[in-house]
Design a protein around this motif. Structure first.
Motif, mmCIF file in Angstrom:
data_model
loop_
_atom_site.group_PDB
_atom_site.id
_atom_site.type_symbol
_atom_site.label_atom_id
_atom_site.label_comp_id
_atom_site.label_asym_id
_atom_site.label_seq_id
_atom_site.Cartn_x
_atom_site.Cartn_y
_atom_site.Cartn_z
ATOM 1 N N VAL A 1 -15.530 19.011 -27.851
ATOM 2 C CA VAL A 1 -15.477 19.698 -29.439
ATOM 3 C C VAL A 1 -15.217 20.817 -29.805
ATOM 4 C CG1 VAL A 1 -17.554 17.814 -29.400
ATOM 5 C CG2 VAL A 1 -18.026 20.247 -28.805
ATOM 6 N N GLU A 2 -14.923 21.242 -30.977
ATOM 7 C CA GLU A 2 -14.484 22.547 -31.328
ATOM 8 C C GLU A 2 -15.794 22.827 -32.113
ATOM 9 O OE1 GLU A 2 -11.217 25.116 -33.808
ATOM 10 O OE2 GLU A 2 -10.967 22.878 -33.858
ATOM 11 N N LEU A 3 -16.458 24.035 -31.948
ATOM 12 C CA LEU A 3 -17.306 24.472 -32.612
ATOM 13 C C LEU A 3 -16.975 25.156 -33.914
ATOM 14 C CD1 LEU A 3 -19.549 26.273 -29.688
ATOM 15 C CD2 LEU A 3 -20.008 23.907 -30.834
ATOM 16 N N ALA A 4 -18.033 25.325 -34.888
ATOM 17 C CA ALA A 4 -17.446 25.757 -36.059
ATOM 18 C C ALA A 4 -17.078 27.291 -35.891
ATOM 19 C CB ALA A 4 -18.761 25.759 -36.985
ATOM 20 N N GLU A 5 -17.689 27.982 -34.902
ATOM 21 C CA GLU A 5 -17.366 29.052 -34.711
ATOM 22 C C GLU A 5 -15.905 29.408 -33.934
ATOM 23 O OE1 GLU A 5 -21.612 28.844 -35.284
ATOM 24 O OE2 GLU A 5 -20.013 27.903 -33.935
ATOM 25 N N GLY A 6 -15.487 28.112 -33.525
ATOM 26 C CA GLY A 6 -14.057 28.321 -32.950
ATOM 27 C C GLY A 6 -13.854 27.798 -31.451
ATOM 28 N N PRO A 7 -14.914 28.338 -30.494
ATOM 29 C CA PRO A 7 -14.830 27.840 -29.166
ATOM 30 C C PRO A 7 -14.850 26.300 -29.042
ATOM 31 C CG PRO A 7 -16.489 29.427 -29.137
ATOM 32 C CD PRO A 7 -16.042 28.996 -30.786
ATOM 33 N N TRP A 8 -13.993 25.834 -28.031
ATOM 34 C CA TRP A 8 -14.112 24.394 -27.342
ATOM 35 C C TRP A 8 -15.200 24.175 -26.483
ATOM 36 C CZ3 TRP A 8 -8.784 21.835 -27.669
ATOM 37 C CH2 TRP A 8 -8.096 21.994 -28.812
ATOM 38 N N LEU A 9 -15.939 23.011 -26.601
ATOM 39 C CA LEU A 9 -16.887 22.751 -25.106
ATOM 40 C C LEU A 9 -16.625 21.420 -24.819
ATOM 41 C CD1 LEU A 9 -20.366 23.997 -26.770
ATOM 42 C CD2 LEU A 9 -18.909 25.199 -25.261
ATOM 43 N N HIS A 10 -16.655 21.395 -23.386
ATOM 44 C CA HIS A 10 -16.889 19.955 -22.795
ATOM 45 C C HIS A 10 -18.302 19.403 -23.046
ATOM 46 C CE1 HIS A 10 -13.329 21.620 -20.782
ATOM 47 N NE2 HIS A 10 -12.857 20.277 -21.041
ATOM 48 N N THR A 11 -18.482 18.340 -23.353
ATOM 49 C CA THR A 11 -19.799 18.035 -23.743
ATOM 50 C C THR A 11 -19.877 16.425 -23.511
ATOM 51 O OG1 THR A 11 -21.823 17.925 -25.192
ATOM 52 C CG2 THR A 11 -19.442 17.708 -26.278
ATOM 53 N N ARG A 12 -21.133 15.631 -23.735
ATOM 54 C CA ARG A 12 -21.371 14.174 -23.945
ATOM 55 C C ARG A 12 -21.726 14.184 -25.496
ATOM 56 N NH1 ARG A 12 -25.083 11.995 -19.717
ATOM 57 N NH2 ARG A 12 -24.884 10.195 -20.833
ATOM 58 N N LEU A 13 -21.315 12.542 -25.600
ATOM 59 C CA LEU A 13 -21.510 12.319 -27.183
ATOM 60 C C LEU A 13 -22.852 11.218 -26.916
ATOM 61 C CD1 LEU A 13 -18.098 11.538 -28.589
ATOM 62 C CD2 LEU A 13 -19.461 13.681 -28.774
ATOM 63 N N ASP A 14 -23.817 11.316 -27.900
ATOM 64 C CA ASP A 14 -24.929 10.486 -27.857
ATOM 65 C C ASP A 14 -25.036 9.673 -29.062
ATOM 66 O OD1 ASP A 14 -27.448 9.632 -26.372
ATOM 67 O OD2 ASP A 14 -28.439 10.631 -28.146
ATOM 68 N N GLY A 15 -25.509 8.620 -29.043
ATOM 69 C CA GLY A 15 -25.741 7.690 -30.293
ATOM 70 C C GLY A 15 -24.769 7.617 -31.303
ATOM 71 N N VAL A 16 -23.276 7.455 -30.821
ATOM 72 C CA VAL A 16 -22.228 7.184 -31.353
ATOM 73 C C VAL A 16 -21.700 5.836 -31.725
ATOM 74 C CG1 VAL A 16 -21.472 9.789 -30.986
ATOM 75 C CG2 VAL A 16 -20.498 7.769 -29.650
ATOM 76 N N ASP A 17 -21.265 5.382 -32.462
ATOM 77 C CA ASP A 17 -20.697 4.260 -32.878
ATOM 78 C C ASP A 17 -19.361 4.205 -32.241
ATOM 79 O OD1 ASP A 17 -19.516 1.584 -33.405
ATOM 80 O OD2 ASP A 17 -19.856 2.101 -35.789
ATOM 81 N N PRO A 18 -18.812 3.706 -31.147
ATOM 82 C CA PRO A 18 -17.563 3.655 -30.590
ATOM 83 C C PRO A 18 -16.368 3.580 -31.630
ATOM 84 C CG PRO A 18 -19.050 2.307 -29.101
ATOM 85 C CD PRO A 18 -19.782 2.716 -30.421
ATOM 86 N N ALA A 19 -16.756 2.767 -32.529
ATOM 87 C CA ALA A 19 -15.613 2.470 -33.625
ATOM 88 C C ALA A 19 -15.538 3.722 -34.591
ATOM 89 C CB ALA A 19 -16.097 1.053 -34.319
ATOM 90 N N SER A 20 -16.474 4.407 -34.717
ATOM 91 C CA SER A 20 -16.388 5.473 -35.501
ATOM 92 C C SER A 20 -15.670 6.793 -34.938
ATOM 93 C CB SER A 20 -17.663 6.022 -36.110
ATOM 94 O OG SER A 20 -18.431 6.337 -35.084
ATOM 95 N N LEU A 21 -15.410 6.544 -33.705
ATOM 96 C CA LEU A 21 -14.860 8.007 -32.850
ATOM 97 C C LEU A 21 -13.400 8.247 -33.557
ATOM 98 C CD1 LEU A 21 -16.274 7.359 -29.336
ATOM 99 C CD2 LEU A 21 -16.942 8.821 -31.196
ATOM 100 N N ARG A 22 -13.021 9.409 -33.885
ATOM 101 C CA ARG A 22 -11.836 9.617 -34.364
ATOM 102 C C ARG A 22 -11.766 11.122 -34.339
ATOM 103 N NH1 ARG A 22 -12.858 12.056 -39.025
ATOM 104 N NH2 ARG A 22 -14.660 11.403 -40.283
ATOM 105 N N GLU A 23 -10.451 11.717 -34.078
ATOM 106 C CA GLU A 23 -10.401 13.055 -34.129
ATOM 107 C C GLU A 23 -10.673 13.596 -35.486
ATOM 108 O OE1 GLU A 23 -6.727 16.314 -33.887
ATOM 109 O OE2 GLU A 23 -6.070 14.411 -33.559
#
Length: 127
Positions: A83-105
């Motif tokens: 993910v790209e934080l609003a402040e600019g850095p990118w972080l490796h993380t987990r997603l939680d409670g997401v609908d797989p069909a809604s995942l998009r860049e």
């Protein structure tokens, strides 16, 4: 899917103090006002080698993701992301409670915090 027990290493104490208090704390160069991931040690822009810890907004956008399926078919898959934080850095993380069909860049995400019984609290992101 269980991620195991997270432990501090001394360099990350402010990050884990933040997650324990439901705050995302990352590195910031006070000299040039650039933000960095928690593991950064110096500013490549101005050369400062003493980055401060600062609270980030917790807002992010999805850059990319992958799905990891556990060996135990009774366990749900894990969604691992960059993910790209609003402040600019990118972080490796987990997603939680997401609908797989809604995942998009570019999907907007928000930090959420997990407080396990053992080990350190940690951050993940939700839509």
């Amino acid at each position: 899917m269980d991620i195991g027990v997270l432990r501090r290493d001394g360099r990350t104490d402010p990050f884990f103090d933040g997650t324990a208090a439901d705050r995302l704390v990352i590195r910031r160069c006070e000299a040039c006002d650039r933000w960095f991931a928690p593991d950064e040690t110096g500013c490549p822009g101005c050369g400062a080698d003493d980055l401060a810890w600062a609270e980030a907004s917790g807002e992010a956008t999805l850059v990319t993701w992958t799905v990891t399926h556990p060996r135990d078919a009774d366990q749900p898959p894990a969604y691992l992301a960059l993910v790209e934080l609003a402040e600019g850095p990118w972080l490796h993380t987990r997603l939680d409670g997401v609908d797989p069909a809604s995942l998009r860049e570019g999907l907007p995400l928000r930090a959420a915090f997990v407080h396990p019984d053992e080990g350190e609290s940690y951050v993940l992101f939700r839509h």
